[in-house]
Structure formats: C-alpha cells, structure tokens
Design an enzyme around this catalytic site. Structure first.
Site, PDB file in Angstrom:
ATOM      1  N   GLU A  97       0.860  -1.271  -0.047  1.00 51.21           N
ATOM      2  CA  GLU A  97      -0.069   0.137   0.147  1.00 51.21           C
ATOM      3  C   GLU A  97       0.812   1.240   0.028  1.00 51.21           C
ATOM      4  O   GLU A  97       0.684   2.339  -0.718  1.00 51.21           O
ATOM      5  CB  GLU A  97      -0.877   0.150   1.271  1.00 51.21           C
ATOM      6  N   TRP A 112      -8.820  -1.613   0.035  1.00 50.07           N
ATOM      7  CA  TRP A 112      -9.424  -0.486  -0.266  1.00 50.07           C
ATOM      8  C   TRP A 112     -10.671  -0.793  -0.834  1.00 50.07           C
ATOM      9  O   TRP A 112     -11.249  -0.074  -1.611  1.00 50.07           O
ATOM     10  CB  TRP A 112      -8.494   0.325  -1.190  1.00 50.07           C
ATOM     11  N   TYR A 129      -4.721  10.353  -0.917  1.00 51.49           N
ATOM     12  CA  TYR A 129      -3.139   9.991  -0.295  1.00 51.49           C
ATOM     13  C   TYR A 129      -2.228  10.319  -1.450  1.00 51.49           C
ATOM     14  O   TYR A 129      -1.642  11.432  -1.605  1.00 51.49           O
ATOM     15  CB  TYR A 129      -3.134   8.521   0.045  1.00 51.49           C
ATOM     16  N   ARG A 133       9.796  22.760   8.293  1.00 51.64           N
ATOM     17  CA  ARG A 133       9.161  22.650   7.399  1.00 51.64           C
ATOM     18  C   ARG A 133       9.284  21.355   6.365  1.00 51.64           C
ATOM     19  O   ARG A 133       8.463  21.097   5.257  1.00 51.64           O
ATOM     20  CB  ARG A 133       9.189  23.608   6.086  1.00 51.64           C
ATOM     21  N   CYS A 192      -7.184   9.733   6.642  1.00 51.90           N
ATOM     22  CA  CYS A 192      -7.056   9.559   8.306  1.00 51.90           C
ATOM     23  C   CYS A 192      -5.675   9.883   8.631  1.00 51.90           C
ATOM     24  O   CYS A 192      -5.242  10.620   9.288  1.00 51.90           O
ATOM     25  CB  CYS A 192      -7.593   8.353   8.691  1.00 51.90           C
ATOM     26  N   ARG A 225      -5.696  12.101  12.199  1.00 52.15           N
ATOM     27  CA  ARG A 225      -7.287  12.919  12.609  1.00 52.15           C
ATOM     28  C   ARG A 225      -8.043  11.735  13.105  1.00 52.15           C
ATOM     29  O   ARG A 225      -9.001  12.200  14.068  1.00 52.15           O
ATOM     30  CB  ARG A 225      -7.828  13.486  11.549  1.00 52.15           C
ATOM     31  N   SER A 226      -8.319  10.716  12.575  1.00 52.71           N
ATOM     32  CA  SER A 226      -9.093   9.560  12.992  1.00 52.71           C
ATOM     33  C   SER A 226      -8.572   8.186  12.859  1.00 52.71           C
ATOM     34  O   SER A 226      -8.024   7.842  11.781  1.00 52.71           O
ATOM     35  CB  SER A 226     -10.290   9.594  11.895  1.00 52.71           C
ATOM     36  N   ASP A 272      -9.167   3.983  13.647  1.00 53.06           N
ATOM     37  CA  ASP A 272      -9.678   2.668  13.973  1.00 53.06           C
ATOM     38  C   ASP A 272      -8.588   1.839  14.798  1.00 53.06           C
ATOM     39  O   ASP A 272      -7.853   1.558  13.746  1.00 53.06           O
ATOM     40  CB  ASP A 272     -10.408   2.158  12.845  1.00 53.06           C
ATOM     41  N   ASN A 297      -1.275   1.285   9.873  1.00 56.93           N
ATOM     42  CA  ASN A 297      -0.649   2.596   9.793  1.00 56.93           C
ATOM     43  C   ASN A 297       0.650   2.717  10.520  1.00 56.93           C
ATOM     44  O   ASN A 297       1.728   3.505   9.919  1.00 56.93           O
ATOM     45  CB  ASN A 297      -1.689   3.863  10.466  1.00 56.93           C
ATOM     46  N   HIS A 332     -10.357   5.519  18.462  1.00 56.66           N
ATOM     47  CA  HIS A 332     -11.484   5.022  18.580  1.00 56.66           C
ATOM     48  C   HIS A 332     -11.423   3.488  18.394  1.00 56.66           C
ATOM     49  O   HIS A 332     -10.617   2.856  17.667  1.00 56.66           O
ATOM     50  CB  HIS A 332     -12.743   5.394  17.979  1.00 56.66           C
ATOM     51  N   ALA A 369     -15.762  -0.691   8.912  1.00 57.24           N
ATOM     52  CA  ALA A 369     -17.067   0.202   9.026  1.00 57.24           C
ATOM     53  C   ALA A 369     -16.752   1.424   7.691  1.00 57.24           C
ATOM     54  O   ALA A 369     -15.711   1.801   7.704  1.00 57.24           O
ATOM     55  CB  ALA A 369     -17.203   0.998  10.170  1.00 57.24           C
TER      56      ALA A 369
END
Length: 299
Positions: free
Chosen positions: A52, A74, A116, A158, A177, A201-202, A204, A212, A242, A298
């Site tokens: 990936e 995906w 991405y 930077r 994410c 940011r989010s 699972d 990740n 979460h 989900a």
C-alpha cells in the site's frame, strides 16, 4: 486499547456503527537497530501495508494495481459506491475479479478520487493568467521536495507531507485519516537520525492503527535511506482515537494476549530515488505473531 474500551466516550459516528473514543493520544517507537512497530498479539499483514505504501508513492488512485497484488484493503468503498449506483448486489469477490480482469470496468468503478498518493506526489496548483482566469499548473511532488529539503536544510521545521487538501475532500472516497507526516533531523554527522511524527485525525485502533504504524515506519525508513540518515523515532499522534462497538470479540481476545518478540525490518537496497523501491526490497524477520483476529470494516 484497554483504556479506550473501558473509559472512552460512547459516540455516534459517520458510519452509524458507533464507537468508544478518546481524543488526543501519542505513541512513540524507536526505529533504531531495524526495529518496527509490528503487533505480535495478532497477525498484521505487513506485506499488504508495504505494498500500500509503495502504491501511495506512485500517485495512483485506482485499486486495480493493489488487487493485482492481492491487496484488498481498499475494496469496500468503491464496492459500496458500485452497489448503490448500479443496484447490483454483487459480492466483493466478484467485484474485485471484474476490477482485475476488466480495465474499462476498473477505470469506471475502481478509482478512489484524489486520495493520499495523489496529494503526496501531485498536489494540484493553479496559475492566474493575464486574461484574469485560473488555469491548472504543475503538480507539486511533496515527497520529492521533502527528500531534497532534508538533504539541503536538515534543521528546517517545514519537512511536511500533507494529505488534507480541503478543496478536494468531497472527491475522495475517504478523506485522509493519516493526514500529516512531519520529519525532523536530530543530531549531527554520523549520529544524525531521522524522526517522523504522524498525525492521524481519525484512528480505528483495532484494524487501522496496526497498518498505519507499519506504513509510517516503512516510509520513515525509506526517507532515512534516501537522505543518508539513521532511523530515529516514530511518533504517532491521534485525534479521534476509537474502537468500533462491533469489534467486541477482537478487542476482548487481543487484550488477553501477551506481546512477545521484537520484529525487525531490513531494507535490502537503496535505489536511486524513493519512488524506485520494490516490494522485494523489504524483509521482515523475527516476527512470530499470534493468530489472526478479524472484524468488519465500517464504511
């Protein structure tokens, strides 16, 4: 995982499944001595995570190259879109088979929008002409620019690869994410180390986070090799962190397992550019995970 499951706020989320969630988290991993944050309390399909990441670096946004390599992570989003638009109750296996075998079908239904890799290596620009109109300009390769800035100006603050293009979020199958990668050089000379901070940011935690972490570690190792730096620390920072309420079986089983071993990741060569790596350039050793734990994605 235990803290989220026992103390997280119960929330209604976009998917309708519901989560237990905490906000603002941090994990730190030493990537020195070939270490890699690869969970041992369940099998993580690290090969898919590497494939990936290499796919991201191509800038491609169609799932066909992934499916041709057996990577199915995906498929859920374009499959849901196809079912909704066509009314056909096609199975995931049949949908993926059509994507692989039918190039025209893949072009119509396999694209995820500017997700991405598109933002990483071809961020769109626009130029204001003498006629008072905007025209599309050359895309920005953020990854290539960060490699060069790490070489030329290691002390810069930077060194950032950003995926959150506000103007194009509504065209993406899923807004990014793991959205922001910032690199940092610590030390000097032979002791100079490349650190990476990933802001997500989010997250699972049950399904996404293990992937990740591997992807971020692999990207950091490639960046370090391309800039002549030693691997340093991977810092992971989560926003909405979460667990989905329908992941009970996975969570409870994983929490009774004990981690064991120290997996290692070797890069077997350093190609001319970061875009020239192949899957065969990566080797994971000393990885003896416990059994596979599955849970629904989900969408």
């Amino acid at each position: 995982m235990r803290h989220i499951w026992e103390h997280g706020d119960k929330r209604i989320d976009r998917t309708g499944v519901g989560t237990r969630s905490i906000f603002g988290t941090m994990l730190r991993f030493d990537l020195g001595d070939d270490r890699i944050p690869l969970l041992t309390t369940k099998r993580v399909f690290w090969k898919a995570a590497v494939r990936e990441m290499l796919w991201f670096l191509t800038g491609h946004t169609n799932i066909r190259p992934l499916l041709q390599q057996g990577v199915r992570i995906w498929s859920d989003w374009p499959l849901a879109k196809y079912r909704q638009k066509s009314g056909e109750d096609i199975s995931q296996e049949d949908f993926e088979k059509r994507i692989v075998e039918d190039e025209a079908f893949a072009a119509n239904w396999g694209d995820l929008g500017p997700v991405y890799g598109k933002q990483w290596v071809d961020w769109p620009t626009y130029e204001y002409g003498a006629d008072g109109k905007y025209t599309k300009g050359p895309g920005i390769n953020q990854v290539a620019e960060v490699v060069e800035s790490l070489k030329a100006n290691p002390g810069s603050r930077r060194h950032i690869i950003e995926g959150w293009n506000v103007a194009e979020l509504d065209r993406m199958a899923l807004p990014p994410c793991h959205k922001t990668y910032q690199f940092h050089v610590a030390g000097e000379g032979d002791d100079a180390r490349l650190n990476c901070l990933l802001y997500q940011r989010s997250c699972d935690v049950a399904l996404g986070l293990p992937f990740n972490l591997v992807g971020a570690a692999v990207l950091t190792r490639m960046m370090a090799a391309q800039t002549g730096l030693r691997p340093g620390e991977l810092v992971w920072s989560g926003g909405d962190t979460h667990l989905y309420l329908n992941h009970t079986e996975l969570v409870e089983e994983q929490l009774v397992r004990e981690p064991a071993g120290t997996p290692r990741l070797s890069l077997l060569r350093t190609p001319p550019t970061i875009f020239d790596y192949r899957f065969e350039d990566f080797e994971v050793r000393d990885y003896e995970p416990q059994g596979i734990l599955r849970a629904p994605v989900a969408v």
